[in-house]
Motif scaffolding. Sequence first.
Motif, PDB file in Angstrom:
ATOM      1  N   GLN A  17       0.830  -1.202   0.000  1.00  0.00           N
ATOM      2  CA  GLN A  17       0.000   0.000   0.000  1.00  0.00           C
ATOM      3  C   GLN A  17       0.869   1.257   0.000  1.00  0.00           C
ATOM      4  O   GLN A  17       0.628   2.193  -0.774  1.00  0.00           O
ATOM      5  N   ALA A  18       1.877   1.270   0.870  1.00  0.00           N
ATOM      6  CA  ALA A  18       2.772   2.427   0.944  1.00  0.00           C
ATOM      7  C   ALA A  18       3.531   2.622  -0.364  1.00  0.00           C
ATOM      8  O   ALA A  18       3.729   3.762  -0.819  1.00  0.00           O
ATOM      9  N   ALA A  19       3.960   1.527  -0.983  1.00  0.00           N
ATOM     10  CA  ALA A  19       4.689   1.615  -2.250  1.00  0.00           C
ATOM     11  C   ALA A  19       3.796   2.172  -3.357  1.00  0.00           C
ATOM     12  O   ALA A  19       4.222   3.036  -4.140  1.00  0.00           O
ATOM     13  N   LEU A  20       2.583   1.699  -3.429  1.00  0.00           N
ATOM     14  CA  LEU A  20       1.659   2.173  -4.459  1.00  0.00           C
ATOM     15  C   LEU A  20       1.295   3.639  -4.238  1.00  0.00           C
ATOM     16  O   LEU A  20       1.117   4.400  -5.199  1.00  0.00           O
ATOM     17  N   LYS A  21       1.176   4.054  -2.985  1.00  0.00           N
ATOM     18  CA  LYS A  21       0.932   5.470  -2.697  1.00  0.00           C
ATOM     19  C   LYS A  21       2.114   6.316  -3.142  1.00  0.00           C
ATOM     20  O   LYS A  21       1.936   7.433  -3.653  1.00  0.00           O
ATOM     21  N   GLU A  22       3.324   5.801  -2.950  1.00  0.00           N
ATOM     22  CA  GLU A  22       4.517   6.523  -3.376  1.00  0.00           C
ATOM     23  C   GLU A  22       4.530   6.706  -4.891  1.00  0.00           C
ATOM     24  O   GLU A  22       4.973   7.746  -5.403  1.00  0.00           O
ATOM     25  N   ILE A  23       4.026   5.711  -5.595  1.00  0.00           N
ATOM     26  CA  ILE A  23       3.941   5.795  -7.054  1.00  0.00           C
ATOM     27  C   ILE A  23       2.895   6.827  -7.478  1.00  0.00           C
ATOM     28  O   ILE A  23       2.960   7.400  -8.569  1.00  0.00           O
ATOM     29  N   GLY A  24       1.929   7.080  -6.586  1.00  0.00           N
ATOM     30  CA  GLY A  24       0.902   8.067  -6.896  1.00  0.00           C
ATOM     31  C   GLY A  24      -0.498   7.522  -6.978  1.00  0.00           C
ATOM     32  O   GLY A  24      -1.430   8.228  -7.397  1.00  0.00           O
ATOM     33  N   TYR A  25      -0.681   6.289  -6.555  1.00  0.00           N
ATOM     34  CA  TYR A  25      -2.001   5.662  -6.631  1.00  0.00           C
ATOM     35  C   TYR A  25      -2.849   5.991  -5.397  1.00  0.00           C
ATOM     36  O   TYR A  25      -2.325   6.136  -4.291  1.00  0.00           O
ATOM     37  N   ASN A  26      -4.144   6.102  -5.625  1.00  0.00           N
ATOM     38  CA  ASN A  26      -5.117   6.211  -4.534  1.00  0.00           C
ATOM     39  C   ASN A  26      -5.460   4.790  -4.101  1.00  0.00           C
ATOM     40  O   ASN A  26      -6.088   4.047  -4.862  1.00  0.00           O
ATOM     41  N   VAL A  27      -5.050   4.407  -2.896  1.00  0.00           N
ATOM     42  CA  VAL A  27      -5.146   3.014  -2.457  1.00  0.00           C
ATOM     43  C   VAL A  27      -6.156   2.870  -1.322  1.00  0.00           C
ATOM     44  O   VAL A  27      -6.114   3.615  -0.345  1.00  0.00           O
ATOM     45  N   TYR A  28      -7.037   1.883  -1.456  1.00  0.00           N
ATOM     46  CA  TYR A  28      -7.958   1.523  -0.373  1.00  0.00           C
ATOM     47  C   TYR A  28      -7.454   0.253   0.286  1.00  0.00           C
ATOM     48  O   TYR A  28      -7.503  -0.826  -0.299  1.00  0.00           O
ATOM     49  N   ASP A  29      -6.959   0.386   1.504  1.00  0.00           N
ATOM     50  CA  ASP A  29      -6.549  -0.760   2.301  1.00  0.00           C
ATOM     51  C   ASP A  29      -7.730  -1.153   3.204  1.00  0.00           C
ATOM     52  O   ASP A  29      -8.854  -0.671   3.029  1.00  0.00           O
ATOM     53  N   HIS A  30      -7.474  -1.987   4.197  1.00  0.00           N
ATOM     54  CA  HIS A  30      -8.543  -2.460   5.089  1.00  0.00           C
ATOM     55  C   HIS A  30      -9.271  -1.295   5.760  1.00  0.00           C
ATOM     56  O   HIS A  30     -10.502  -1.261   5.800  1.00  0.00           O
ATOM     57  N   LEU A  31      -8.515  -0.322   6.258  1.00  0.00           N
ATOM     58  CA  LEU A  31      -9.116   0.781   6.987  1.00  0.00           C
ATOM     59  C   LEU A  31      -9.990   1.646   6.087  1.00  0.00           C
ATOM     60  O   LEU A  31     -11.094   2.045   6.461  1.00  0.00           O
ATOM     61  N   GLU A  32      -9.505   1.945   4.874  1.00  0.00           N
ATOM     62  CA  GLU A  32     -10.292   2.766   3.957  1.00  0.00           C
ATOM     63  C   GLU A  32     -11.583   2.063   3.555  1.00  0.00           C
ATOM     64  O   GLU A  32     -12.644   2.703   3.432  1.00  0.00           O
ATOM     65  N   ASN A  33     -11.504   0.763   3.346  1.00  0.00           N
ATOM     66  CA  ASN A  33     -12.718   0.005   3.027  1.00  0.00           C
ATOM     67  C   ASN A  33     -13.722   0.073   4.165  1.00  0.00           C
ATOM     68  O   ASN A  33     -14.931   0.156   3.949  1.00  0.00           O
ATOM     69  N   CYS A  34     -13.207   0.039   5.394  1.00  0.00           N
ATOM     70  CA  CYS A  34     -14.073   0.125   6.571  1.00  0.00           C
ATOM     71  C   CYS A  34     -14.720   1.502   6.681  1.00  0.00           C
ATOM     72  O   CYS A  34     -15.920   1.619   6.929  1.00  0.00           O
ATOM     73  N   LEU A  35     -13.926   2.552   6.484  1.00  0.00           N
ATOM     74  CA  LEU A  35     -14.423   3.907   6.677  1.00  0.00           C
ATOM     75  C   LEU A  35     -15.368   4.359   5.569  1.00  0.00           C
ATOM     76  O   LEU A  35     -16.380   5.009   5.833  1.00  0.00           O
ATOM     77  N   TYR A  36     -15.046   4.025   4.325  1.00  0.00           N
ATOM     78  CA  TYR A  36     -15.778   4.590   3.196  1.00  0.00           C
ATOM     79  C   TYR A  36     -16.750   3.621   2.523  1.00  0.00           C
ATOM     80  O   TYR A  36     -17.663   4.060   1.816  1.00  0.00           O
ATOM     81  N   LEU A  37     -16.541   2.316   2.719  1.00  0.00           N
ATOM     82  CA  LEU A  37     -17.393   1.338   2.027  1.00  0.00           C
ATOM     83  C   LEU A  37     -17.987   0.340   3.017  1.00  0.00           C
ATOM     84  O   LEU A  37     -18.270  -0.807   2.666  1.00  0.00           O
ATOM     85  N   ASN A  38     -18.182   0.783   4.241  1.00  0.00           N
ATOM     86  CA  ASN A  38     -18.666  -0.092   5.306  1.00  0.00           C
ATOM     87  C   ASN A  38     -19.991  -0.749   4.951  1.00  0.00           C
ATOM     88  O   ASN A  38     -20.142  -1.980   5.016  1.00  0.00           O
ATOM     89  N   LYS A  39     -20.968   0.050   4.553  1.00  0.00           N
ATOM     90  CA  LYS A  39     -22.303  -0.467   4.253  1.00  0.00           C
ATOM     91  C   LYS A  39     -22.284  -1.386   3.038  1.00  0.00           C
ATOM     92  O   LYS A  39     -22.965  -2.428   3.019  1.00  0.00           O
ATOM     93  N   GLU A  40     -21.499  -1.000   2.020  1.00  0.00           N
ATOM     94  CA  GLU A  40     -21.447  -1.812   0.806  1.00  0.00           C
ATOM     95  C   GLU A  40     -20.857  -3.195   1.084  1.00  0.00           C
ATOM     96  O   GLU A  40     -21.395  -4.218   0.623  1.00  0.00           O
ATOM     97  N   TRP A  41     -19.761  -3.225   1.850  1.00  0.00           N
ATOM     98  CA  TRP A  41     -19.144  -4.511   2.169  1.00  0.00           C
ATOM     99  C   TRP A  41     -20.030  -5.353   3.089  1.00  0.00           C
ATOM    100  O   TRP A  41     -20.090  -6.580   2.950  1.00  0.00           O
ATOM    101  N   THR A  42     -20.718  -4.701   4.002  1.00  0.00           N
ATOM    102  CA  THR A  42     -21.631  -5.433   4.881  1.00  0.00           C
ATOM    103  C   THR A  42     -22.712  -6.119   4.060  1.00  0.00           C
ATOM    104  O   THR A  42     -23.055  -7.284   4.306  1.00  0.00           O
ATOM    105  N   LYS A  43     -23.233  -5.420   3.068  1.00  0.00           N
ATOM    106  CA  LYS A  43     -24.246  -6.009   2.187  1.00  0.00           C
ATOM    107  C   LYS A  43     -23.673  -7.193   1.415  1.00  0.00           C
ATOM    108  O   LYS A  43     -24.306  -8.254   1.311  1.00  0.00           O
ATOM    109  N   ILE A  44     -22.466  -7.024   0.885  1.00  0.00           N
ATOM    110  CA  ILE A  44     -21.855  -8.098   0.095  1.00  0.00           C
ATOM    111  C   ILE A  44     -21.617  -9.332   0.955  1.00  0.00           C
ATOM    112  O   ILE A  44     -21.882 -10.467   0.533  1.00  0.00           O
ATOM    113  N   ILE A  45     -21.131  -9.122   2.176  1.00  0.00           N
ATOM    114  CA  ILE A  45     -20.815 -10.245   3.058  1.00  0.00           C
ATOM    115  C   ILE A  45     -22.072 -10.958   3.547  1.00  0.00           C
ATOM    116  O   ILE A  45     -22.087 -12.188   3.694  1.00  0.00           O
TER     117      ILE A  45
END
Length: 274
Positions: A17-45
């Motif tokens: 994740q840190a390497a991809l951010k250094e390259i310039g990518y917008n990366v969603y790791d576990h925490l970002e998925n929790c914060l921004y896509l909580n409801k969507e992932w809950t539905k999928i699961i």
Amino acid sequence: MKVICAGLSKTGTKTLQAALKEIGYNVYDHLENCLYLNKEWTKIITEGGTTEDFRRMFENVDAVTDIPGCYFWDEIHKAFPEAKIILTMRDDEDTWARSMYNQVAAANNPQIQILYMLSPTLKQARAWSDKVVMAVFGTKLKESFFGPATFNMLLARMTYRRHNAHVLQNAPKDKLLIYNIKEGWEPLCKFLEVDVPSVPFPCKNVRGKVVEDFLKEDPLAIRAKKEMLVSITLLALLFSFGAYKFSRSWSSKWFFNTSSSVWHSFSSFRNKFC
């Protein structure tokens, strides 16, 4: 979506994740998925999801790492068929299992436990993470104030084997990089067709250090600490108010009982001698 990182937790996902951010990518790791896509992932699961769900979730994201994204790599790839896939792996399964055990031990942190109890935000995040871990590994991390944390490593190992085999067998070979973070920048940048950054390759979450880093600098932890202070203040006020009411009640009861006793003694004396 440019890159789907299909490697499970403890295969170098935080470093990647840190390497991809250094390259310039917008990366969603576990925490970002929790914060921004909580409801969507809950539905999928809990209910399931469609290709359109994944397309909508990650339309403005360059890369996804760690669970739950890595576990649903195939479904995400159907939504973004041009995305490249990186399977991070450890030297062997035993190395991965030791790293997972270290993470479990690090997560059994008293400060984290207290934050879970006193921060509504972190409590909600923990409930979501528990659902995700159960969906991926078929078991739950059990933390304790009075003993070591436990995690069913047999089930975790079986998930690790099945998951890696699934990626190796089904990911398009022309879009797949099998990668060990020990290899550094060269194979990663060559695969992504980008220039090698001028900074050293990152090294994150060594021996479960991510918990320590989270407590020190993560915005979610900072928010949780503020909520904890509010909760402690409210509890202190409630305790003080309760103590005050109790003391008033006890004092009134004592005064009433004492007055009644004195009056009773006076009445007896009066009746006897008057």
